[in-house]
Design a protein around this motif. Structure first.
Motif, PDB file in Angstrom:
ATOM      1  N   HIS A  45       0.839  -1.212   0.000  1.00  0.00           N
ATOM      2  CA  HIS A  45       0.000   0.000   0.000  1.00  0.00           C
ATOM      3  C   HIS A  45       0.866   1.251   0.000  1.00  0.00           C
ATOM      4  CE1 HIS A  45      -3.395  -2.573   0.754  1.00  0.00           C
ATOM      5  NE2 HIS A  45      -2.803  -3.053   1.832  1.00  0.00           N
ATOM      6  N   ARG A  46       1.978   1.191   0.746  1.00  0.00           N
ATOM      7  CA  ARG A  46       2.862   2.366   0.786  1.00  0.00           C
ATOM      8  C   ARG A  46       3.388   2.658  -0.625  1.00  0.00           C
ATOM      9  NH1 ARG A  46       5.453   3.729   5.680  1.00  0.00           N
ATOM     10  NH2 ARG A  46       6.003   5.613   4.540  1.00  0.00           N
ATOM     11  N   VAL A  47       3.769   1.590  -1.347  1.00  0.00           N
ATOM     12  CA  VAL A  47       4.284   1.791  -2.712  1.00  0.00           C
ATOM     13  C   VAL A  47       3.158   2.320  -3.605  1.00  0.00           C
ATOM     14  CG1 VAL A  47       5.311   0.669  -4.727  1.00  0.00           C
ATOM     15  CG2 VAL A  47       6.029   0.000  -2.428  1.00  0.00           C
ATOM     16  N   ALA A  48       1.960   1.737  -3.435  1.00  0.00           N
ATOM     17  CA  ALA A  48       0.828   2.198  -4.258  1.00  0.00           C
ATOM     18  C   ALA A  48       0.564   3.677  -3.993  1.00  0.00           C
ATOM     19  CB  ALA A  48      -0.416   1.359  -3.951  1.00  0.00           C
ATOM     20  N   ASP A  49       0.522   4.065  -2.693  1.00  0.00           N
ATOM     21  CA  ASP A  49       0.233   5.467  -2.362  1.00  0.00           C
ATOM     22  C   ASP A  49       1.358   6.400  -2.817  1.00  0.00           C
ATOM     23  OD1 ASP A  49      -2.029   4.598  -1.204  1.00  0.00           O
ATOM     24  OD2 ASP A  49      -1.334   4.802   0.880  1.00  0.00           O
ATOM     25  N   GLY A  50       2.585   5.928  -2.675  1.00  0.00           N
ATOM     26  CA  GLY A  50       3.723   6.828  -2.924  1.00  0.00           C
ATOM     27  C   GLY A  50       4.146   6.922  -4.379  1.00  0.00           C
ATOM     28  N   LEU A  51       3.859   5.879  -5.164  1.00  0.00           N
ATOM     29  CA  LEU A  51       4.423   5.860  -6.521  1.00  0.00           C
ATOM     30  C   LEU A  51       3.413   5.643  -7.642  1.00  0.00           C
ATOM     31  CD1 LEU A  51       7.696   3.681  -6.365  1.00  0.00           C
ATOM     32  CD2 LEU A  51       7.521   6.071  -7.023  1.00  0.00           C
ATOM     33  N   ALA A  52       2.340   4.857  -7.356  1.00  0.00           N
ATOM     34  CA  ALA A  52       1.533   4.348  -8.475  1.00  0.00           C
ATOM     35  C   ALA A  52       0.929   5.462  -9.321  1.00  0.00           C
ATOM     36  CB  ALA A  52       0.446   3.415  -7.946  1.00  0.00           C
ATOM     37  N   ALA A  53       0.372   6.494  -8.671  1.00  0.00           N
ATOM     38  CA  ALA A  53      -0.313   7.526  -9.463  1.00  0.00           C
ATOM     39  C   ALA A  53       0.697   8.264 -10.346  1.00  0.00           C
ATOM     40  CB  ALA A  53      -1.022   8.505  -8.528  1.00  0.00           C
ATOM     41  N   ASP A  54       1.857   8.587  -9.785  1.00  0.00           N
ATOM     42  CA  ASP A  54       2.839   9.328 -10.581  1.00  0.00           C
ATOM     43  C   ASP A  54       3.405   8.455 -11.720  1.00  0.00           C
ATOM     44  OD1 ASP A  54       3.447  12.052 -10.468  1.00  0.00           O
ATOM     45  OD2 ASP A  54       5.548  11.621 -10.022  1.00  0.00           O
ATOM     46  N   MET A  55       3.564   7.167 -11.445  1.00  0.00           N
ATOM     47  CA  MET A  55       4.098   6.287 -12.492  1.00  0.00           C
ATOM     48  C   MET A  55       3.068   6.076 -13.612  1.00  0.00           C
ATOM     49  SD  MET A  55       7.220   5.650 -11.907  1.00  0.00           S
ATOM     50  CE  MET A  55       7.291   7.315 -11.333  1.00  0.00           C
ATOM     51  N   ALA A  56       1.771   6.068 -13.258  1.00  0.00           N
ATOM     52  CA  ALA A  56       0.739   5.977 -14.301  1.00  0.00           C
ATOM     53  C   ALA A  56       0.802   7.237 -15.171  1.00  0.00           C
ATOM     54  CB  ALA A  56      -0.637   5.824 -13.663  1.00  0.00           C
ATOM     55  N   ARG A  57       1.023   8.391 -14.532  1.00  0.00           N
ATOM     56  CA  ARG A  57       1.159   9.636 -15.311  1.00  0.00           C
ATOM     57  C   ARG A  57       2.430   9.576 -16.181  1.00  0.00           C
ATOM     58  NH1 ARG A  57      -0.064  11.909 -10.230  1.00  0.00           N
ATOM     59  NH2 ARG A  57      -2.270  12.396 -10.142  1.00  0.00           N
ATOM     60  N   ALA A  58       3.494   8.984 -15.623  1.00  0.00           N
ATOM     61  CA  ALA A  58       4.751   8.867 -16.397  1.00  0.00           C
ATOM     62  C   ALA A  58       4.513   8.016 -17.641  1.00  0.00           C
ATOM     63  CB  ALA A  58       5.847   8.248 -15.538  1.00  0.00           C
ATOM     64  N   GLU A  59       3.712   6.962 -17.486  1.00  0.00           N
ATOM     65  CA  GLU A  59       3.430   6.089 -18.635  1.00  0.00           C
ATOM     66  C   GLU A  59       2.656   6.856 -19.709  1.00  0.00           C
ATOM     67  OE1 GLU A  59       1.545   1.843 -18.886  1.00  0.00           O
ATOM     68  OE2 GLU A  59       2.414   2.194 -16.904  1.00  0.00           O
ATOM     69  N   ARG A  60       1.702   7.683 -19.248  1.00  0.00           N
ATOM     70  CA  ARG A  60       0.940   8.487 -20.226  1.00  0.00           C
ATOM     71  C   ARG A  60       1.863   9.515 -20.877  1.00  0.00           C
ATOM     72  NH1 ARG A  60      -3.173   8.085 -16.307  1.00  0.00           N
ATOM     73  NH2 ARG A  60      -2.800  10.162 -15.456  1.00  0.00           N
ATOM     74  N   ALA A  61       2.720  10.143 -20.044  1.00  0.00           N
ATOM     75  CA  ALA A  61       3.650  11.147 -20.577  1.00  0.00           C
ATOM     76  C   ALA A  61       4.597  10.488 -21.590  1.00  0.00           C
ATOM     77  CB  ALA A  61       4.453  11.781 -19.446  1.00  0.00           C
ATOM     78  N   CYS A  62       4.933   9.238 -21.345  1.00  0.00           N
ATOM     79  CA  CYS A  62       5.824   8.484 -22.221  1.00  0.00           C
ATOM     80  C   CYS A  62       5.202   8.374 -23.618  1.00  0.00           C
ATOM     81  CB  CYS A  62       5.981   7.094 -21.605  1.00  0.00           C
ATOM     82  SG  CYS A  62       7.407   6.222 -22.113  1.00  0.00           S
ATOM     83  N   ARG A  63       3.893   8.058 -23.641  1.00  0.00           N
ATOM     84  CA  ARG A  63       3.220   7.941 -24.938  1.00  0.00           C
ATOM     85  C   ARG A  63       3.197   9.300 -25.645  1.00  0.00           C
ATOM     86  NH1 ARG A  63       0.004   4.188 -22.167  1.00  0.00           N
ATOM     87  NH2 ARG A  63      -1.579   5.713 -21.632  1.00  0.00           N
ATOM     88  N   LEU A  64       2.843  10.357 -24.886  1.00  0.00           N
ATOM     89  CA  LEU A  64       2.794  11.698 -25.486  1.00  0.00           C
ATOM     90  C   LEU A  64       4.160  12.100 -26.020  1.00  0.00           C
ATOM     91  CD1 LEU A  64       0.802  13.961 -22.999  1.00  0.00           C
ATOM     92  CD2 LEU A  64       0.318  13.581 -25.416  1.00  0.00           C
ATOM     93  N   PHE A  65       5.164  11.814 -25.197  1.00  0.00           N
ATOM     94  CA  PHE A  65       6.508  12.289 -25.487  1.00  0.00           C
ATOM     95  C   PHE A  65       7.114  11.559 -26.685  1.00  0.00           C
ATOM     96  CE2 PHE A  65      11.017  12.813 -24.833  1.00  0.00           C
ATOM     97  CZ  PHE A  65      11.097  14.137 -24.462  1.00  0.00           C
ATOM     98  N   TYR A  66       6.998  10.223 -26.676  1.00  0.00           N
ATOM     99  CA  TYR A  66       7.694   9.462 -27.710  1.00  0.00           C
ATOM    100  C   TYR A  66       6.811   9.151 -28.920  1.00  0.00           C
ATOM    101  CZ  TYR A  66      11.367   8.763 -24.242  1.00  0.00           C
ATOM    102  OH  TYR A  66      12.370   8.958 -23.322  1.00  0.00           O
TER     103      TYR A  66
END
Ligand code: FAD
Length: 367
Positions: A299-320
């Motif tokens: 849960h700590r990993v989910a709270d601390g990282l998951a939302a930002d990493m999902a945004r990173a994945e979306r940014a990855c598609r936009l970027f590349y």
């Protein structure tokens, strides 16, 4: 409660340090011979704040204040950076481990060859002597034996193809250069580091062949730093945060194993930065164990990282895929506000959350 930490990279060392400082009985298992981890070694300086460990303070590093960005049309731009440090991994890892030992962590040297998972965790090295623990923090990297022992799929991996190069005496110290060649999700780097440079290309193997990645790297180096072109290259996985990350953490925790860092697949899918998430996860694993609630760790990993990493994945598609990456250099040249935001993103001062808002504000202000 006896706790083992497997691996003494940034994830394992950070976990061991926090556990030892919290008074836990912790043993770090690590290979007797330490090698240089294939890595750029770049991290935001603030990550190490509060670690007043002499060995870490003494570890040589290069502080970089500007990055040169280059797109596929060879357009270049300088971006100011605030607080990016680059280390040789051997020295960074040794400094973090020294801090953990000073705090009371024990070391068990020799590669772990077998893991047995039952009501307790048993680790065995070359001597086959069993070492038993209540919990295991598995920070054994991208090729994690623990992950395989749990029957988990390998984490989704990018590839890092590169080298640590000692520059000949007199060769100019290189600037930090990032290249965006418009080939799948690849980017290239030259990082000045103590005694030389780290150079490489990060890419996804399903989008770019090894040969094409290597050719792209050599041509990039030929343009920017001929002294580092040619020569042997390493190729090593960079396990990025993906759909399988959190289910794997839960499954492992149910078997007394907290997967941390590359063993868990936590690297940023856009930048492939993995040191900071490994350190953060190591601290979360330790805090969950110290609180007597190891099941909280996923849960700590989910709270601390998951939302930002999902945004990173979306940014990855936009970027590349949507070619924002190719527009970035001309846009940043025209708009200093956008340039500053990009610098903050590169030094991890700007999370993906709020990025779009700040970019728009920077563009609207136009300065
Ligand atoms: C080419 C490349 C460039 C990169 N550049 C950057 C960068 O510039 N910045 C950044 O933030 N990230 C970068 N990364 C990612 C970063 O290197 C990793 O995400 C980070 O090292 C993960 O730390 P860790 O502690 O989880 O694993 P590791 O650093 O891999 O440490 C794992 C440790 O476990 C030990 N171990 C493994 N198996 C055993 C065993 N059986 N017994 C005992 N010990 C064992 C290993 O010896 C090792 O010390 C890069 C990756 C690559 C491949």
């Amino acid at each position: 409660m006896r706790i083992a930490v497997l691996g003494a990279g940034p994830g394992g060392a950070a976990a061991a340090l926090a556990l030892a400082r919290g008074g836990a009985d912790v043993t770090v298992h690590l290979p007797a011979v330490r090698t240089e981890k294939p890595c750029g070694g770049a991290l935001p300086a603030y990550l190490l704040d509060g670690l007043a460990e002499p060995a870490l303070a003494a570890a040589p590093s290069v502080k970089v204040e500007t990055a040169i960005l280059e797109n596929a049309a060879s357009s270049r731009l300088e971006v100011p950076l605030d607080g990016l440090r680059i280390y040789r991994r051997r020295e960074l890892d040794a400094g973090l481990l020294a801090a953990a030992v000073t705090a009371g962590a024990r070391l068990s040297e020799g590669r772990v060859r077998r893991l047995e998972l039952a009501d307790r965790v048993t680790l065995r090295g070359a001597d086959d002597e069993p070492k038993r623990y209540e919990w295991l923090v598995a920070a054994d990297g991208a090729l994690s034996r623990s992950r395989r022992r749990l029957g988990l799929e390998p984490a989704a991996a990018s590839v890092g193809l590169g080298a640590s190069v000692t520059l000949p005496a007199g060769a100019a110290a290189a600037a930090l250069v990032l290249g965006f060649p418009d080939l799948g999700d690849a980017y290239l780097w030259i990082f000045p580091r103590p005694g030389g440079v780290s150079v490489g290309i990060a890419y996804s193997a399903e989008l770019l062949s090894h040969g094409a990645a290597r050719a792209c790297l050599e041509s990039f180096l030929g343009r920017h730093l001929p002294a580092a072109a040619g020569g042997p290259r390493y190729r090593y996985p960079i396990p990025v945060f993906g759909r399988q990350t959190l289910p794997a953490l839960r499954l492992a925790a149910a078997r007394r194993v907290l997967l941390v860092g590359d063993a868990a697949g936590l690297a940023d899918p856009l930048t492939r930065e993995g040191i900071r998430p490994a350190v953060r996860a190591g601290r979360w694993a330790a805090e969950s164990l110290l609180a007597g609630r190891p099941d909280d760790y996923p849960h700590r990993v989910a709270d601390g990282l998951a939302a930002d990493m999902a945004r990173a994945e979306r940014a990855c598609r936009l970027f590349y895929e949507d070619r924002i990456g190719q527009w970035m250099v001309p846009v940043c040249r025209a708009l200093p506000g956008v340039r500053r935001v990009l610098g903050d993103l590169l030094t991890c001062r700007q999370p993906y959350r709020g990025l779009r808002r700040r970019l728009l504000a920077g563009a609207l202000r136009g300065q």
